[in-house]
Design a protein around this motif. Structure first.
Motif, PDB file in Angstrom:
ATOM      1  N   LEU A 228       0.999  -1.222   0.076  1.00  0.00           N
ATOM      2  CA  LEU A 228       0.063  -0.111  -0.057  1.00  0.00           C
ATOM      3  C   LEU A 228       1.100   1.303  -0.184  1.00  0.00           C
ATOM      4  O   LEU A 228       1.708   1.425   0.710  1.00  0.00           O
ATOM      5  N   ILE A 229       0.512   2.046  -0.886  1.00  0.00           N
ATOM      6  CA  ILE A 229      -0.325   2.225  -1.891  1.00  0.00           C
ATOM      7  C   ILE A 229       0.348   2.186  -3.200  1.00  0.00           C
ATOM      8  O   ILE A 229       1.305   2.565  -3.731  1.00  0.00           O
ATOM      9  N   ASN A 230      -0.711   2.076  -4.375  1.00  0.00           N
ATOM     10  CA  ASN A 230      -0.198   2.561  -5.746  1.00  0.00           C
ATOM     11  C   ASN A 230      -0.552   3.937  -6.152  1.00  0.00           C
ATOM     12  O   ASN A 230      -1.076   4.788  -4.841  1.00  0.00           O
ATOM     13  N   THR A 231      -0.398   4.519  -7.164  1.00  0.00           N
ATOM     14  CA  THR A 231      -0.607   6.000  -7.187  1.00  0.00           C
ATOM     15  C   THR A 231      -2.258   6.245  -6.947  1.00  0.00           C
ATOM     16  O   THR A 231      -3.008   5.529  -7.203  1.00  0.00           O
TER      17      THR A 231
ATOM     18  N   PRO B 276       0.675  11.640   3.016  1.00  0.00           N
ATOM     19  CA  PRO B 276      -0.098  11.564   3.896  1.00  0.00           C
ATOM     20  C   PRO B 276      -1.181  10.415   3.629  1.00  0.00           C
ATOM     21  O   PRO B 276      -1.724   9.653   4.841  1.00  0.00           O
ATOM     22  N   ILE B 277      -1.490  10.282   2.574  1.00  0.00           N
ATOM     23  CA  ILE B 277      -2.673   9.411   1.978  1.00  0.00           C
ATOM     24  C   ILE B 277      -2.021   7.863   2.520  1.00  0.00           C
ATOM     25  O   ILE B 277      -2.865   7.254   2.735  1.00  0.00           O
ATOM     26  N   ALA B 278      -0.859   7.555   1.818  1.00  0.00           N
ATOM     27  CA  ALA B 278      -0.508   6.189   1.922  1.00  0.00           C
ATOM     28  C   ALA B 278      -0.070   5.991   3.571  1.00  0.00           C
ATOM     29  O   ALA B 278      -0.478   4.812   3.685  1.00  0.00           O
ATOM     30  N   LEU B 279       0.223   6.994   4.292  1.00  0.00           N
ATOM     31  CA  LEU B 279       0.388   6.633   5.738  1.00  0.00           C
ATOM     32  C   LEU B 279      -0.964   6.243   6.498  1.00  0.00           C
ATOM     33  O   LEU B 279      -0.996   5.282   7.128  1.00  0.00           O
ATOM     34  N   ARG B 280      -2.047   7.105   6.033  1.00  0.00           N
ATOM     35  CA  ARG B 280      -3.298   6.706   6.432  1.00  0.00           C
ATOM     36  C   ARG B 280      -3.816   5.299   5.981  1.00  0.00           C
ATOM     37  O   ARG B 280      -4.514   4.630   6.814  1.00  0.00           O
ATOM     38  N   CYS B 281      -3.524   5.072   4.709  1.00  0.00           N
ATOM     39  CA  CYS B 281      -3.992   3.561   4.186  1.00  0.00           C
ATOM     40  C   CYS B 281      -3.301   2.338   4.897  1.00  0.00           C
ATOM     41  O   CYS B 281      -3.817   1.639   5.223  1.00  0.00           O
ATOM     42  N   VAL B 282      -1.945   2.703   5.309  1.00  0.00           N
ATOM     43  CA  VAL B 282      -1.194   1.643   5.871  1.00  0.00           C
ATOM     44  C   VAL B 282      -1.681   1.591   7.144  1.00  0.00           C
ATOM     45  O   VAL B 282      -1.886   0.491   7.821  1.00  0.00           O
TER      46      VAL B 282
ATOM     47  N   VAL C  86       3.755  -3.620   3.173  1.00  0.00           N
ATOM     48  CA  VAL C  86       4.729  -2.834   2.551  1.00  0.00           C
ATOM     49  C   VAL C  86       4.245  -1.458   2.212  1.00  0.00           C
ATOM     50  O   VAL C  86       3.362  -1.520   1.533  1.00  0.00           O
ATOM     51  N   GLY C  87       4.799  -0.480   2.945  1.00  0.00           N
ATOM     52  CA  GLY C  87       4.308   0.932   2.739  1.00  0.00           C
ATOM     53  C   GLY C  87       4.977   1.612   1.461  1.00  0.00           C
ATOM     54  O   GLY C  87       6.304   1.434   1.341  1.00  0.00           O
ATOM     55  N   VAL C  88       4.405   2.316   0.753  1.00  0.00           N
ATOM     56  CA  VAL C  88       4.992   2.822  -0.304  1.00  0.00           C
ATOM     57  C   VAL C  88       4.104   4.167  -0.838  1.00  0.00           C
ATOM     58  O   VAL C  88       2.914   4.049  -0.821  1.00  0.00           O
ATOM     59  N   GLY C  89       4.728   5.201  -1.090  1.00  0.00           N
ATOM     60  CA  GLY C  89       4.213   6.418  -1.314  1.00  0.00           C
ATOM     61  C   GLY C  89       4.517   7.573  -0.951  1.00  0.00           C
ATOM     62  O   GLY C  89       4.294   8.068   0.409  1.00  0.00           O
TER      63      GLY C  89
ATOM     64  N   PHE D 200       6.566   5.363   8.374  1.00  0.00           N
ATOM     65  CA  PHE D 200       5.899   4.024   7.859  1.00  0.00           C
ATOM     66  C   PHE D 200       5.802   2.888   8.895  1.00  0.00           C
ATOM     67  O   PHE D 200       4.925   2.171   8.998  1.00  0.00           O
ATOM     68  N   LEU D 201       6.864   2.692   9.339  1.00  0.00           N
ATOM     69  CA  LEU D 201       7.244   1.524  10.233  1.00  0.00           C
ATOM     70  C   LEU D 201       6.294   1.622  11.571  1.00  0.00           C
ATOM     71  O   LEU D 201       5.610   0.556  11.597  1.00  0.00           O
ATOM     72  N   VAL D 202       6.282   2.808  12.073  1.00  0.00           N
ATOM     73  CA  VAL D 202       5.509   3.022  13.369  1.00  0.00           C
ATOM     74  C   VAL D 202       3.918   2.726  12.848  1.00  0.00           C
ATOM     75  O   VAL D 202       3.348   2.486  13.753  1.00  0.00           O
ATOM     76  N   ALA D 203       3.635   3.377  11.730  1.00  0.00           N
ATOM     77  CA  ALA D 203       2.197   3.356  11.263  1.00  0.00           C
ATOM     78  C   ALA D 203       1.685   1.995  11.038  1.00  0.00           C
ATOM     79  O   ALA D 203       0.538   1.687  10.910  1.00  0.00           O
ATOM     80  N   GLY D 204       2.756   1.005  10.993  1.00  0.00           N
ATOM     81  CA  GLY D 204       2.089  -0.297  10.701  1.00  0.00           C
ATOM     82  C   GLY D 204       2.768  -1.165   9.579  1.00  0.00           C
ATOM     83  O   GLY D 204       2.536  -2.356   9.282  1.00  0.00           O
ATOM     84  N   ALA D 205       3.670  -0.432   8.772  1.00  0.00           N
ATOM     85  CA  ALA D 205       4.336  -1.256   7.606  1.00  0.00           C
ATOM     86  C   ALA D 205       5.494  -1.803   8.216  1.00  0.00           C
ATOM     87  O   ALA D 205       6.286  -1.574   9.005  1.00  0.00           O
TER      88      ALA D 205
END
Length: 323
Positions: A208-211, A240-246, A258-261, A272-277
């Motif tokens: 998460l996420i694609n474009t 910020p969108i990617a972090l929210r999704c993760v 796996v966090g991306v964005g 991203f790691l502390v947010a859950g990735a």
């Protein structure tokens, strides 16, 4: 982390003692710093700039069953804090990839995760099986199902319909003994619903996420900037969108994420790691700072040690959201 759980005071440890290895289902990586598909070419392009063997994983350009020319130009547009692209998955097809690109990729020393895209369930499954059955000398470490490309006809169908997502992931997992990652789109109503579908299908990890779907306009000509009219927005603008999704997905599933964005720095990575990735992929930054992944990897042990962590998993999902 459940609301109300108090984090222990961080006690810094020696960065040299930090274990950077991560496990994503059946996939074990030497570290959590990967480079995203479509932004790193076939790695040859970066070999003079980056020690490829140090990377946690390399995702080359998405592969399709047959060659694709992609969309008409213009296919990329710079935007404030990011870029729009409507490349359209142009690539030489699976036969050429197996013959010309995978042998080189297999020699660089980093785990190779092959990104695949199909128009049908059968194409996704067939591609996954082909890579699982490749010569052991060039067999990739895993396959990432690109269920979320917004720039091709039907590109997001599998990533926006939970039943189709679950079915194609399940069939791909059943077709081969390679770890399978499911890359999902943010362009849906509910990230948790789609994450649970990928988990139900047996994905080893969820990317998460694609474009994010967007467009650019030339108001003087009253024309869209992209020939495809709309494209995918990437880069720092979507972090910020990617972090929210993760974070939302991490609350809904146990499958590693796996966090991306917008990942470009050590601070981004730690967020991203502390947010859950459990791992991250660096993407758009590779176009303007191709050494970014190496810099993140260099800084990661000290960043983890500053939180008292002796391994990456110690900080994953430790975001405290209670007030």
């Amino acid at each position: 982390m459940p609301a109300g759980t108090e984090l222990p005071a961080a006690v810094s440890c020696d960065p040299a003692d930090v274990d950077l290895s991560v496990t994503l289902g059946r996939l074990r990586l030497p570290n959590p710093v990967l480079v995203a598909s479509g932004t790193f070419g076939y790695a040859r392009e970066m070999a003079s700039l980056v020690d490829l063997g140090r990377l946690g994983g390399i995702l080359p350009k998405t592969v399709t069953a047959t060659p694709r020319e992609g969309n008409a130009p213009w296919r990329t547009v710079e935007t404030p804090a990011g870029m729009l692209n409507a490349i359209g998955l142009d690539n030489d097809g699976a036969d050429a990839f197996l013959l010309h690109h995978l042998p080189y990729l297999a020699s660089v020393g980093a785990p190779i995760v092959v990104s695949v895209a199909g128009r049908t369930h059968e194409e996704f499954v067939g591609l996954t099986r082909r890579f699982a059955e490749a010569d052991p000398a060039i067999r990739p470490a895993a396959v990432e199902l690109n269920l979320s490309c917004p720039n091709v006809s039907g590109g997001v169908d599998f990533g926006s319909d939970p039943s189709r997502c679950e079915a194609v992931v399940r069939e791909a997992v059943a077709a081969a003994d390679l770890p399978v990652l499911a890359k999902l789109t943010p362009n849906v109503t509910s990230i948790p619903v789609m994450a649970r579908a990928a988990e139900a299908g047996g994905a080893d990890a969820i990317t998460l996420i694609n474009t994010v779907l967007g467009m650019g306009v030339d108001w003087r000509k009253r024309r869209p900037l992209l020939a495809n009219v709309v494209g995918g927005l990437s880069g720092p603008a979507i972090k910020p969108i990617a972090l929210r999704c993760v974070w939302q997905a991490s609350q809904a599933v146990r499958t590693p994420i796996v966090g991306v964005g917008g990942v470009a720095t050590i601070d981004d990575t730690m967020e991203f790691l502390v947010a859950g990735a459990s791992a991250v992929q660096l993407g758009t930054v590779n176009f303007y700072r191709p050494t970014a992944a190496a810099a993140v990897l260099e800084a990661l042990p000290a960043a983890l040690a500053s939180l008292g962590a002796k391994r990456v998993a110690d900080v994953v999902g430790t975001l405290a959201t209670d007030t």
